[in-house]
Structures are given as C-alpha cells and as structure tokens.
Motif scaffolding. Structure first.
Motif, PDB file in Angstrom:
ATOM      1  N   ALA A  66     -33.410 -22.678 -52.248  1.00  0.00           N
ATOM      2  CA  ALA A  66     -32.658 -21.481 -52.643  1.00  0.00           C
ATOM      3  C   ALA A  66     -31.694 -21.872 -53.763  1.00  0.00           C
ATOM      4  O   ALA A  66     -30.503 -22.089 -53.535  1.00  0.00           O
ATOM      5  CB  ALA A  66     -31.901 -20.900 -51.452  1.00  0.00           C
ATOM      6  N   CYS A  67     -32.224 -22.014 -54.961  1.00  0.00           N
ATOM      7  CA  CYS A  67     -31.411 -22.365 -56.133  1.00  0.00           C
ATOM      8  C   CYS A  67     -32.102 -21.828 -57.377  1.00  0.00           C
ATOM      9  O   CYS A  67     -33.331 -21.974 -57.520  1.00  0.00           O
ATOM     10  CB  CYS A  67     -31.223 -23.876 -56.238  1.00  0.00           C
ATOM     11  N   HIS A  68     -31.346 -21.228 -58.288  1.00  0.00           N
ATOM     12  CA  HIS A  68     -31.918 -20.700 -59.528  1.00  0.00           C
ATOM     13  C   HIS A  68     -32.449 -21.811 -60.420  1.00  0.00           C
ATOM     14  O   HIS A  68     -33.326 -21.572 -61.259  1.00  0.00           O
ATOM     15  CB  HIS A  68     -30.851 -19.906 -60.299  1.00  0.00           C
ATOM     16  N   PHE A  69     -31.941 -23.022 -60.240  1.00  0.00           N
ATOM     17  CA  PHE A  69     -32.270 -24.109 -61.160  1.00  0.00           C
ATOM     18  C   PHE A  69     -32.932 -25.279 -60.423  1.00  0.00           C
ATOM     19  O   PHE A  69     -32.734 -26.442 -60.759  1.00  0.00           O
ATOM     20  CB  PHE A  69     -30.997 -24.577 -61.879  1.00  0.00           C
ATOM     21  N   ALA A  70     -33.742 -24.939 -59.413  1.00  0.00           N
ATOM     22  CA  ALA A  70     -34.385 -25.965 -58.589  1.00  0.00           C
ATOM     23  C   ALA A  70     -35.305 -26.858 -59.417  1.00  0.00           C
ATOM     24  O   ALA A  70     -35.313 -28.084 -59.242  1.00  0.00           O
ATOM     25  CB  ALA A  70     -35.160 -25.295 -57.462  1.00  0.00           C
ATOM     26  N   ALA A 100     -22.973 -16.238 -59.794  1.00  0.00           N
ATOM     27  CA  ALA A 100     -21.959 -15.405 -59.148  1.00  0.00           C
ATOM     28  C   ALA A 100     -22.473 -14.013 -58.814  1.00  0.00           C
ATOM     29  O   ALA A 100     -21.885 -13.323 -57.978  1.00  0.00           O
ATOM     30  CB  ALA A 100     -20.726 -15.295 -60.035  1.00  0.00           C
ATOM     31  N   THR A 101     -23.581 -13.615 -59.438  1.00  0.00           N
ATOM     32  CA  THR A 101     -24.068 -12.241 -59.244  1.00  0.00           C
ATOM     33  C   THR A 101     -25.411 -12.171 -58.530  1.00  0.00           C
ATOM     34  O   THR A 101     -25.683 -11.209 -57.815  1.00  0.00           O
ATOM     35  CB  THR A 101     -24.189 -11.534 -60.602  1.00  0.00           C
ATOM     36  N   ASP A 102     -26.257 -13.183 -58.713  1.00  0.00           N
ATOM     37  CA  ASP A 102     -27.613 -13.151 -58.148  1.00  0.00           C
ATOM     38  C   ASP A 102     -27.745 -14.184 -57.043  1.00  0.00           C
ATOM     39  O   ASP A 102     -27.643 -15.390 -57.294  1.00  0.00           O
ATOM     40  CB  ASP A 102     -28.655 -13.441 -59.234  1.00  0.00           C
ATOM     41  N   GLU A 103     -27.959 -13.722 -55.817  1.00  0.00           N
ATOM     42  CA  GLU A 103     -28.144 -14.650 -54.699  1.00  0.00           C
ATOM     43  C   GLU A 103     -29.554 -15.212 -54.729  1.00  0.00           C
ATOM     44  O   GLU A 103     -30.531 -14.462 -54.690  1.00  0.00           O
ATOM     45  CB  GLU A 103     -27.890 -13.950 -53.368  1.00  0.00           C
ATOM     46  N   ARG A 131     -23.534 -21.550 -62.978  1.00  0.00           N
ATOM     47  CA  ARG A 131     -23.544 -20.789 -64.219  1.00  0.00           C
ATOM     48  C   ARG A 131     -23.223 -19.336 -63.893  1.00  0.00           C
ATOM     49  O   ARG A 131     -23.226 -18.940 -62.725  1.00  0.00           O
ATOM     50  CB  ARG A 131     -24.897 -20.939 -64.907  1.00  0.00           C
ATOM     51  N   PRO A 132     -22.947 -18.508 -64.911  1.00  0.00           N
ATOM     52  CA  PRO A 132     -22.509 -17.128 -64.639  1.00  0.00           C
ATOM     53  C   PRO A 132     -23.423 -16.352 -63.704  1.00  0.00           C
ATOM     54  O   PRO A 132     -22.956 -15.597 -62.844  1.00  0.00           O
ATOM     55  CB  PRO A 132     -22.463 -16.506 -66.038  1.00  0.00           C
ATOM     56  N   CYS A 187     -24.684 -16.956 -55.140  1.00  0.00           N
ATOM     57  CA  CYS A 187     -24.989 -18.212 -54.453  1.00  0.00           C
ATOM     58  C   CYS A 187     -23.762 -18.674 -53.685  1.00  0.00           C
ATOM     59  O   CYS A 187     -22.682 -18.837 -54.255  1.00  0.00           O
ATOM     60  CB  CYS A 187     -25.415 -19.272 -55.474  1.00  0.00           C
ATOM     61  N   ARG A 188     -23.910 -18.940 -52.418  1.00  0.00           N
ATOM     62  CA  ARG A 188     -22.774 -19.329 -51.581  1.00  0.00           C
ATOM     63  C   ARG A 188     -22.219 -20.708 -51.941  1.00  0.00           C
ATOM     64  O   ARG A 188     -21.071 -20.998 -51.636  1.00  0.00           O
ATOM     65  CB  ARG A 188     -23.181 -19.304 -50.104  1.00  0.00           C
TER      66      ARG A 188
END
Length: 335
Positions: free
Chosen positions: A323-327, A307-310, A303-304, A293-294
C-alpha cells in the motif's frame, strides 16, 4: 505423538480467511458526543494457508495484537468476517464456537502472567482437557510435557518455581493439549532472555514440523520473523501496508515503513556499516489518523499526493502486496 486427524491437517483451502476486519473502540473523551473512535483495526484482509507460519509485524500500538485476538474471537469485531476452515466465526454463538476453540489455541506474550500461580503444572495443562471433556488426562499431560522438553516429574510443581523459558514451555503444552490445528503466538519470546528465545524458537519449529501446525506469529522483531515465518504482513496504524513472502520482503521491501523496520535488524555481516533509518515523529493517534497515506507524516518519501490519495493494498510483483504510491520506486532501490 500428539496430533489431530490427517483430514484436518490436509485442509486444501486457506485455513483462515479474514475479510475487511474492523475493530473500533469508543474513545475516552469524557462522554463527549463528538469524540472519535479508536480505530485499532481498520479494514484488514488476509489469508493463512494450512501448515504455514504467517507473521504479523509492526510497532507497539499498530493494532497487531488486537487483530490476533479478533482472529480467535477473544475480541468481537466491529465489522468484517473471520472464516476458519470454511466456518464464519463472527456469526457463531458461544456454544457453536466451542468446537473451534479446540482447533484454535493461543500462546501469550508473558509466561509470568499467563499461568495461574495457584495451580500446579498438571492442573494448568489439564484445564483445557477438562473444559472440552477429553479423556486420558494424566497420560496426555505427561506426553505433552515431554513434547515441549519438560520431564513429567514437574507436573506437581507450581508455575512460580520455574524460569521464564520453562514457563513458556508449560504455556505451549497447555495450548497443544486440545490437539489444535492453529496457534496464535502473540510475541511468545519477547519477554525472554536472548539465549532462551533461541531455545523456544527452535522448539516452535520442531513442533510445527512434527504436528503440521499453522502459526499466526505476532512480533515486532523482524530478526525472529526472518527465522520462523513463511509470509509476513507489516501493519501500521490499523492497516496492512505490505504483505509478501519472507524472502521477497527481506530481498526487496516495497514500503518505506518496512524498510525502516528492517534497518533495525542487526546485520549478519559484522563488517557492514549501520544504516539505521530513524523515523521522525511519533505514531499518530488511531482515533484521528492522517488523511491519505497514514504513514505520510513520518515518511521520508512523502509527496503532496500522499496527503490526499490513500494508497490501496495492491500487487506489485508476484504475490507481493504493498500500500504505497511509490512501491515500484522503493523496490528498484533495493535491486
């Protein structure tokens, strides 16, 4: 009344479609072979409906003005497509593009630098009419000046004789001279005093409704966007991170970056306490954006896995794209 044919206004498909648009600039790395390109726009897709006001917001340096210039072909894309009324503008030569120039016009940010000081107001407004070989120029200029709230008597004066708000009205008259369908408004009020901003914004609303115009409105001011826009795209480091209706975005922001931008908007309630979110660090370089994630290097929720999953731009509710893992977690916080 100045307006184009009804068939243009009633175009049923999205007026504008942008697909995976990319603009990379060579890095000023002293000619080094391994220097990285600046990723000003890095894979943007969106669409704008006819007679809609579509807003694009973000910090300075996020790529929003570059995206706007790509949309109207003032910049050549590295890759991707821009379709306007069904025509792929990215594959058109200068001569083929010319008819579309009438339908796509621009109002620039700074009215002091966007008007030629050596030309009279009549010459400035008339210039697009000359380029596109449009007749009845004197009558059109007078009607256009009246349309933007200026008396035709000012036509023989020079731009430097006017205030900033008056100059922006002249810029609007010039943009409307070819009877366009679509206006790119690149921060059109940011260089003006607050009281003048309100006048120009009200004028933009009046013109949009009277002429059935479609606006692509670029701004860093969410307060202005809330007043004018139908839908809003939030841009960060060359990518769209959130896209929703203005109502949904303000009611339930789903990206931490959007939440931070919105915290800077003054509250309508004078008794409400300030809860300004100050982002840590500076905007990363567009030549070497963070992995994953930029936004993670400045995000309070990082969260960790960030840094690895866009994160991909995905639907979370209705037409709300994020565009957020925790939307979902973000949206729940604002319910």
């Amino acid at each position: 009344m100045v307006g184009r044919a009804v068939s243009r206004r009633d175009y049923e498909e999205p007026l504008l479609r942008v697909e995976d648009l990319v603009k990379h600039y060579p890095s000023s790395g002293g000619g080094r072979r391994n220097s990285q390109a600046v990723r000003a726009v890095d894979g943007v897709s969106l669409q704008v409906e006819t007679a809609e006001t579509f807003a694009l917001v973000g910090e300075s340096g996020c790529g929003k003005s570059t995206l706007g210039r790509l949309v109207v072909r003032l910049e050549e894309p590295t890759s991707g497509t821009v379709q306007f009324m069904g025509s792929d503008l990215t594959n058109l030569g200068r001569r083929q593009l010319r008819p579309h120039r009438r339908d796509m016009q621009v109002v620039f940010q700074n009215p002091h630098s966007s008007l030629n000081p050596r030309m009279t107001v009549r010459q400035i407004v008339e210039e697009p009419l000359v380029v596109h070989d449009i007749d009845d120029r004197i009558g059109r200029v007078d009607r256009l000046l009246e349309l933007v709230g200026l008396p035709p008597a000012v036509a023989d004066r020079h731009a430097h004789e006017f205030s900033g708000g008056q100059r922006q009205r002249i810029g609007l008259a010039r943009a409307l001279s070819t009877e366009p369908t679509f206006l790119l408004l690149d921060e059109p009020v940011s260089a003006l005093d607050v009281s003048i901003q309100a006048q120009i914004l009200n004028l933009l609303v009046e013109l949009r409704d009277e002429l059935s115009l479609t606006y692509f409105f670029i701004s860093h001011d969410l307060g202005v966007v809330r007043y004018l826009a139908d839908r809003v795209a939030v841009m960060y480091l060359g990518r769209i991170v959130e896209l929703a209706s203005v109502f949904d975005l303000f009611a339930s922001p789903a990206h931490p970056y959007t939440e931070a931008l919105m915290s800077a908007v003054p509250s309508r309630d004078p008794e409400a306490g300030s809860q300004r979110i100050i982002l840590k660090g500076e905007l990363p370089s567009a030549a070497s954006p963070p992995s994953g994630c930029r936004f993670r290097t400045r995000c309070p929720m990082a969260r960790p896995e960030c840094a690895t999953d866009e994160p991909e731009l995905r639907l979370v509710e209705g037409d709300h794209l994020v565009a957020c893992h925790f939307a979902e977690e973000m949206m729940e916080k604002h319910r």
